[in-house]
Motif scaffolding. Structure first.
Motif, PDB file in Angstrom:
ATOM      1  N   PRO A 198       0.814  -1.215   0.000  1.00 29.35           N
ATOM      2  CA  PRO A 198       0.000   0.000   0.000  1.00 29.35           C
ATOM      3  C   PRO A 198       0.846   1.264   0.000  1.00 29.35           C
ATOM      4  CG  PRO A 198      -0.750  -1.552   1.690  1.00 29.35           C
ATOM      5  CD  PRO A 198       0.561  -2.059   1.183  1.00 29.35           C
ATOM      6  N   ASP A 199       0.298   2.336  -0.558  1.00 29.02           N
ATOM      7  CA  ASP A 199       0.965   3.637  -0.523  1.00 29.02           C
ATOM      8  C   ASP A 199       1.288   4.017   0.922  1.00 29.02           C
ATOM      9  OD1 ASP A 199       0.804   4.000  -3.257  1.00 29.02           O
ATOM     10  OD2 ASP A 199      -1.135   5.023  -3.160  1.00 29.02           O
ATOM     11  N   GLY A 200       2.480   4.554   1.125  1.00 22.87           N
ATOM     12  CA  GLY A 200       2.873   5.038   2.443  1.00 22.87           C
ATOM     13  C   GLY A 200       3.517   3.998   3.329  1.00 22.87           C
ATOM     14  N   GLU A 201       3.425   2.713   2.976  1.00 21.84           N
ATOM     15  CA  GLU A 201       4.060   1.676   3.790  1.00 21.84           C
ATOM     16  C   GLU A 201       5.548   1.626   3.450  1.00 21.84           C
ATOM     17  OE1 GLU A 201       3.494  -3.112   4.386  1.00 21.84           O
ATOM     18  OE2 GLU A 201       1.716  -1.830   4.344  1.00 21.84           O
ATOM     19  N   LEU A 202       6.390   1.816   4.466  1.00 24.69           N
ATOM     20  CA  LEU A 202       7.824   1.940   4.220  1.00 24.69           C
ATOM     21  C   LEU A 202       8.599   0.662   4.520  1.00 24.69           C
ATOM     22  CD1 LEU A 202       8.490   5.518   5.643  1.00 24.69           C
ATOM     23  CD2 LEU A 202       7.922   4.835   3.301  1.00 24.69           C
ATOM     24  N   SER A 203       8.012  -0.257   5.268  1.00 24.87           N
ATOM     25  CA  SER A 203       8.675  -1.526   5.577  1.00 24.87           C
ATOM     26  C   SER A 203       7.620  -2.547   5.950  1.00 24.87           C
ATOM     27  CB  SER A 203       9.662  -1.366   6.736  1.00 24.87           C
ATOM     28  OG  SER A 203      10.222  -2.608   7.104  1.00 24.87           O
ATOM     29  N   ASP A 204       7.926  -3.828   5.697  1.00 18.35           N
ATOM     30  CA  ASP A 204       6.969  -4.861   6.103  1.00 18.35           C
ATOM     31  C   ASP A 204       7.393  -5.534   7.399  1.00 18.35           C
ATOM     32  OD1 ASP A 204       9.086  -6.430   5.337  1.00 18.35           O
ATOM     33  OD2 ASP A 204       7.923  -7.784   4.073  1.00 18.35           O
ATOM     34  N   ALA A 205       8.444  -5.003   8.036  1.00 19.32           N
ATOM     35  CA  ALA A 205       8.863  -5.552   9.325  1.00 19.32           C
ATOM     36  C   ALA A 205       7.848  -5.157  10.399  1.00 19.32           C
ATOM     37  CB  ALA A 205      10.243  -5.029   9.705  1.00 19.32           C
ATOM     38  N   PRO A 206       7.477  -6.067  11.316  1.00 17.33           N
ATOM     39  CA  PRO A 206       6.562  -5.717  12.408  1.00 17.33           C
ATOM     40  C   PRO A 206       7.145  -4.582  13.253  1.00 17.33           C
ATOM     41  CG  PRO A 206       6.927  -8.098  12.313  1.00 17.33           C
ATOM     42  CD  PRO A 206       7.930  -7.479  11.389  1.00 17.33           C
ATOM     43  N   GLU A 207       6.274  -3.754  13.812  1.00 16.27           N
ATOM     44  CA  GLU A 207       6.744  -2.635  14.626  1.00 16.27           C
ATOM     45  C   GLU A 207       7.602  -3.112  15.789  1.00 16.27           C
ATOM     46  OE1 GLU A 207       3.440  -0.225  15.819  1.00 16.27           O
ATOM     47  OE2 GLU A 207       3.376   0.856  13.912  1.00 16.27           O
ATOM     48  N   GLU A 208       7.238  -4.245  16.387  1.00 18.11           N
ATOM     49  CA  GLU A 208       8.030  -4.762  17.509  1.00 18.11           C
ATOM     50  C   GLU A 208       9.463  -5.072  17.085  1.00 18.11           C
ATOM     51  OE1 GLU A 208       5.042  -5.730  16.717  1.00 18.11           O
ATOM     52  OE2 GLU A 208       3.756  -5.757  18.510  1.00 18.11           O
ATOM     53  N   ALA A 209       9.618  -5.597  15.869  1.00 15.00           N
ATOM     54  CA  ALA A 209      10.955  -5.930  15.378  1.00 15.00           C
ATOM     55  C   ALA A 209      11.779  -4.669  15.158  1.00 15.00           C
ATOM     56  CB  ALA A 209      10.856  -6.736  14.083  1.00 15.00           C
ATOM     57  N   ILE A 210      11.155  -3.624  14.592  1.00 16.44           N
ATOM     58  CA  ILE A 210      11.883  -2.371  14.366  1.00 16.44           C
ATOM     59  C   ILE A 210      12.236  -1.716  15.695  1.00 16.44           C
ATOM     60  CG2 ILE A 210      11.727  -0.063  13.351  1.00 16.44           C
ATOM     61  CD1 ILE A 210       9.960  -1.229  11.171  1.00 16.44           C
ATOM     62  N   VAL A 211      11.311  -1.757  16.657  1.00 20.98           N
ATOM     63  CA  VAL A 211      11.586  -1.200  17.985  1.00 20.98           C
ATOM     64  C   VAL A 211      12.769  -1.926  18.626  1.00 20.98           C
ATOM     65  CG1 VAL A 211      10.680  -1.067  20.347  1.00 20.98           C
ATOM     66  CG2 VAL A 211       9.278  -0.282  18.419  1.00 20.98           C
ATOM     67  N   ALA A 212      12.789  -3.256  18.546  1.00 21.78           N
ATOM     68  CA  ALA A 212      13.902  -4.025  19.109  1.00 21.78           C
ATOM     69  C   ALA A 212      15.219  -3.632  18.461  1.00 21.78           C
ATOM     70  CB  ALA A 212      13.649  -5.521  18.926  1.00 21.78           C
ATOM     71  N   GLU A 213      15.206  -3.405  17.150  1.00 22.68           N
ATOM     72  CA  GLU A 213      16.428  -3.010  16.448  1.00 22.68           C
ATOM     73  C   GLU A 213      16.888  -1.614  16.859  1.00 22.68           C
ATOM     74  OE1 GLU A 213      18.269  -5.085  13.539  1.00 22.68           O
ATOM     75  OE2 GLU A 213      17.737  -5.843  15.515  1.00 22.68           O
ATOM     76  N   LEU A 214      15.950  -0.697  17.077  1.00 24.06           N
ATOM     77  CA  LEU A 214      16.322   0.649  17.517  1.00 24.06           C
ATOM     78  C   LEU A 214      16.941   0.622  18.914  1.00 24.06           C
ATOM     79  CD1 LEU A 214      13.289   2.718  16.176  1.00 24.06           C
ATOM     80  CD2 LEU A 214      15.637   2.739  15.305  1.00 24.06           C
ATOM     81  N   ILE A 215      16.422  -0.245  19.778  1.00 22.45           N
ATOM     82  CA  ILE A 215      17.011  -0.392  21.112  1.00 22.45           C
ATOM     83  C   ILE A 215      18.424  -0.958  20.989  1.00 22.45           C
ATOM     84  CG2 ILE A 215      16.839  -1.617  23.320  1.00 22.45           C
ATOM     85  CD1 ILE A 215      13.744  -1.564  22.898  1.00 22.45           C
ATOM     86  N   ARG A 216      18.587  -1.955  20.117  1.00 21.44           N
ATOM     87  CA  ARG A 216      19.917  -2.545  19.944  1.00 21.44           C
ATOM     88  C   ARG A 216      20.901  -1.529  19.360  1.00 21.44           C
ATOM     89  NH1 ARG A 216      22.708  -6.190  16.377  1.00 21.44           N
ATOM     90  NH2 ARG A 216      21.013  -6.115  14.875  1.00 21.44           N
ATOM     91  N   GLU A 217      20.418  -0.705  18.444  1.00 17.31           N
ATOM     92  CA  GLU A 217      21.282   0.342  17.877  1.00 17.31           C
ATOM     93  C   GLU A 217      21.785   1.278  18.975  1.00 17.31           C
ATOM     94  OE1 GLU A 217      21.055   3.343  14.120  1.00 17.31           O
ATOM     95  OE2 GLU A 217      19.416   3.479  15.561  1.00 17.31           O
ATOM     96  N   ALA A 218      20.884   1.684  19.868  1.00 19.51           N
ATOM     97  CA  ALA A 218      21.285   2.565  20.966  1.00 19.51           C
ATOM     98  C   ALA A 218      22.281   1.876  21.886  1.00 19.51           C
ATOM     99  CB  ALA A 218      20.053   3.010  21.757  1.00 19.51           C
ATOM    100  N   ALA A 219      22.083   0.580  22.107  1.00 23.01           N
ATOM    101  CA  ALA A 219      22.988  -0.176  22.982  1.00 23.01           C
ATOM    102  C   ALA A 219      24.368  -0.357  22.357  1.00 23.01           C
ATOM    103  CB  ALA A 219      22.379  -1.535  23.322  1.00 23.01           C
TER     104      ALA A 219
END
Length: 328
Positions: A207-228
């Protein structure tokens, strides 16, 4: 990629069904995969093309551990970018599984783009990757000289010649060789044009506007790991895994003042690593939480309360049972 092949996405799961809106004649859609040695600029390039942060970046090698798709939307095309882990000589079961993930992806996309950092010489790792890629006959291959902002014009010219020579010596027919700086936004648009030009004609897949098909929980986990990952010792990044245990909007909040509660665990392999992540009197963990919370709130557009805990999963990179538990 045949029409039958395109019924399945990179992980063997059916993508969203084609969307039936008005699309111009000649509309193109397809998958492109970035590969290369660890820290070759693949994730930064994915984010630059999508125009938003969909994969984490770090100056630590082997940051990416999953195949995350970023989606580029244009009036004439839709380009799905597959960001894979860096191919490397594995030292653990995790490393072996990441390499298998990369190689299985190559035969399932329309274009494989190999990234060669312009500030580094072509080395044995690059030769290994291209030799392996040469075994995949049907997939179109292009070469990208990344990080051109870090190279002089003379270095870049020499680098491009070395990439062309590597193609000749490995029997790899580069459809294009493109110099790009994702940080300096140099030729990113040209790269998008080239990739889209190599895609088959087909329907819109997301769909228009969808930027990734990764679940939000997975992206959140990756952002936490990036900060760590920021500022930790060289050996520690490979030992950090993050699992989001709960993620829910807090009940009882007014609609115009939402708050997202996130509870996550950071897993390391040893007690000494746990001390590094937590820091003196918890100072390091608070820094990680603050940095991650700001990134998550910016991505989701919602204020966030982030509750982090650090746990030890002994030698999890070598333990099949724990790898499954942590999602690998």
């Amino acid at each position: 990629m045949t029409e039958h092949d395109r019924d399945f996405d990179i992980k063997g799961v059916a993508p969203a069904p084609p969307l039936h809106g008005q699309r111009p004649e000649g509309y193109r859609s397809g998958f492109a995969c970035f590969v290369g040695r660890p820290n070759a600029g693949k994730s930064t390039l994915t984010n630059a093309l999508v125009g938003s942060k969909v994969v984490i970046t770090s100056n630590k090698p082997q940051t990416t551990r999953t195949v995350v798709k970023g989606i580029v939307h244009r009036d004439d095309a839709q380009l799905i970018l597959v960001d894979t882990p860096g191919l490397h000589r594995p030292r653990t079961l995790l490393g072996e599984r990441l390499n298998d993930l990369v190689m299985s992806t190559w035969s399932e996309v329309d274009v494989v783009a190999v990234c060669f950092p312009a500030d580094e010489k072509i080395g044995p790792g690059d030769t290994f990757i291209v030799n392996e890629l040469a075994k995949v006959r049907r997939t179109t291959k292009i070469a990208i000289a990344t990080k051109t902002d870090k190279a002089t014009p003379e270095q870049l010219a020499s680098h491009l010649l070395a990439i062309a020579e590597l193609g000749r010596t490995t029997g790899t027919d580069w459809a294009e060789i493109v110099p790009v700086s994702a940080v300096g936004d140099s030729q990113v648009g040209l790269l998008a044009d080239i990739l889209i030009g190599l895609m088959p004609e087909g329907p819109q897949l997301y769909p228009d506007g969808e930027l990734s098909d990764a679940p939000e929980e997975a992206i959140v986990a990756e952002l936490i790991r990036e900060a760590a990952l920021e500022g930790v010792r060289d050996e520690l990044p490979h030992s950090i895994a993050v699992v989001v245990e709960e993620m829910n909007l807090r009940e009882g909040r007014p609609a115009d003042r939402p708050l997202l509660d996130i509870h996550a665990n950071l897993f390391v392999e040893r007690d000494s690593q746990k001390g590094i992540i937590i820091g003196h009197k918890g100072s390091r963990l608070r820094e990680v939480g603050t940095a991650a919370r700001l990134q998550i709130a910016a991505m989701l557009g919602t204020p966030v309360h982030l509750d982090l805990h650090v746990k030890v999963a002994k030698d999890w990179q070598r333990d099949p049972r724990q790898l499954r538990k942590l999602g690998f």
